[in-house]
Design an enzyme around this catalytic site. Sequence first.
Site, PDB file in Angstrom:
ATOM      1  N   SER A   1      11.518  73.497  47.951  1.00 52.18           N
ATOM      2  CA  SER A   1      12.012  73.931  46.650  1.00 52.18           C
ATOM      3  C   SER A   1      11.088  73.536  45.504  1.00 52.18           C
ATOM      4  O   SER A   1      10.896  74.312  44.555  1.00 52.18           O
ATOM      5  CB  SER A   1      13.415  73.368  46.410  1.00 52.18           C
ATOM      6  OG  SER A   1      14.303  73.782  47.426  1.00 52.18           O
TER       7      SER A   1
ATOM      8  N   HIS B   1      12.974  70.126  41.765  1.00 47.33           N
ATOM      9  CA  HIS B   1      12.889  71.431  41.119  1.00 47.33           C
ATOM     10  C   HIS B   1      12.202  71.328  39.756  1.00 47.33           C
ATOM     11  O   HIS B   1      11.313  72.129  39.437  1.00 47.33           O
ATOM     12  CB  HIS B   1      14.289  72.014  40.950  1.00 47.33           C
ATOM     13  CG  HIS B   1      14.958  72.339  42.256  1.00 47.33           C
ATOM     14  ND1 HIS B   1      16.155  73.008  42.342  1.00 47.33           N
ATOM     15  CD2 HIS B   1      14.604  72.071  43.545  1.00 47.33           C
ATOM     16  CE1 HIS B   1      16.499  73.156  43.608  1.00 47.33           C
ATOM     17  NE2 HIS B   1      15.578  72.569  44.352  1.00 47.33           N
TER      18      HIS B   1
END
Length: 295
Positions: A200, A246
């Site tokens: 991610s 993220h």
Amino acid sequence: MEDQAADSARSARSAPVCYRHPDRETGVRCTRCERPICPECMVSASVGFQCPECVRSGSGTGHAPAANRPRTVAGGSVASDPRLVTKILIGINLAVFIAIQADKSLLEQVVLYGSWPPKPFAPTSGVAGGEWYRFVTSMFAHQEYWHIGFNMLSLWWIGGPLEAALGRARYLAVYFVSGLAGGALTYLLASSAQPSLGASGAIFGLFGATAVLMRRLNYDMRPVIALLVINLIFTFGFSNIAWQAHIGGLVAGVVTGYAMVHAPRERRALIQYGTCALVLLVSVALALVRTAQLT
């Protein structure tokens, strides 16, 4: 007559399409032949962008065709398979996922976490225990089917076009630097025993670099912004998602992506890879700070 006029008006409003890829709208034209070209077909020139045919022919330059090798927007070489690195990355992620499904104990060896056991005991495992390789292995590790499915779809949709626009080496640099930066921020801010895995951070870095590229080419940024907002909602809407990875990946992707597409031609490689090295150095510094806290 009214129907013909309406059709003409709609055609006038629609954006031109790349002459090599009719399914891709574009607002950029070759500075020599003025044919519409998409990011995959753009070859950076001293003024504007050129199509691969004009570059290969060397028309109007006075140089031999070999002196005008096709280049991407960021100065990378135009490859015959512009998605090769993306395919390899997806293949590695799938291979690791299959291996984890076959042997669940493997997950403990590749996941990212700070240290174990916690203080006041000296760490014997985790990054603080000397297992720095976890920053890399965790980037390719997934446990749930939905997790790897979502990440690999994002990698294909976002990574493929970005690889074509940057070139293989530059694209790979953005991917790994973003992934490592996301891992470093997770290591710094998350609980030392909290496990983290998945690509991610790297994929959010590709989102950031794509946004910078689209702004550079004056493309409509609403689609990528909408995707990014949706991903951020998922990031902060669920408690079991490492938001640090993220955000760290996104910031690194924006910074390195800006260097890739805005570096002046005369010092392009120096600025591009120098920026990647600087972001990587900051990530290492954050990791060292956290290691000192845990040991």
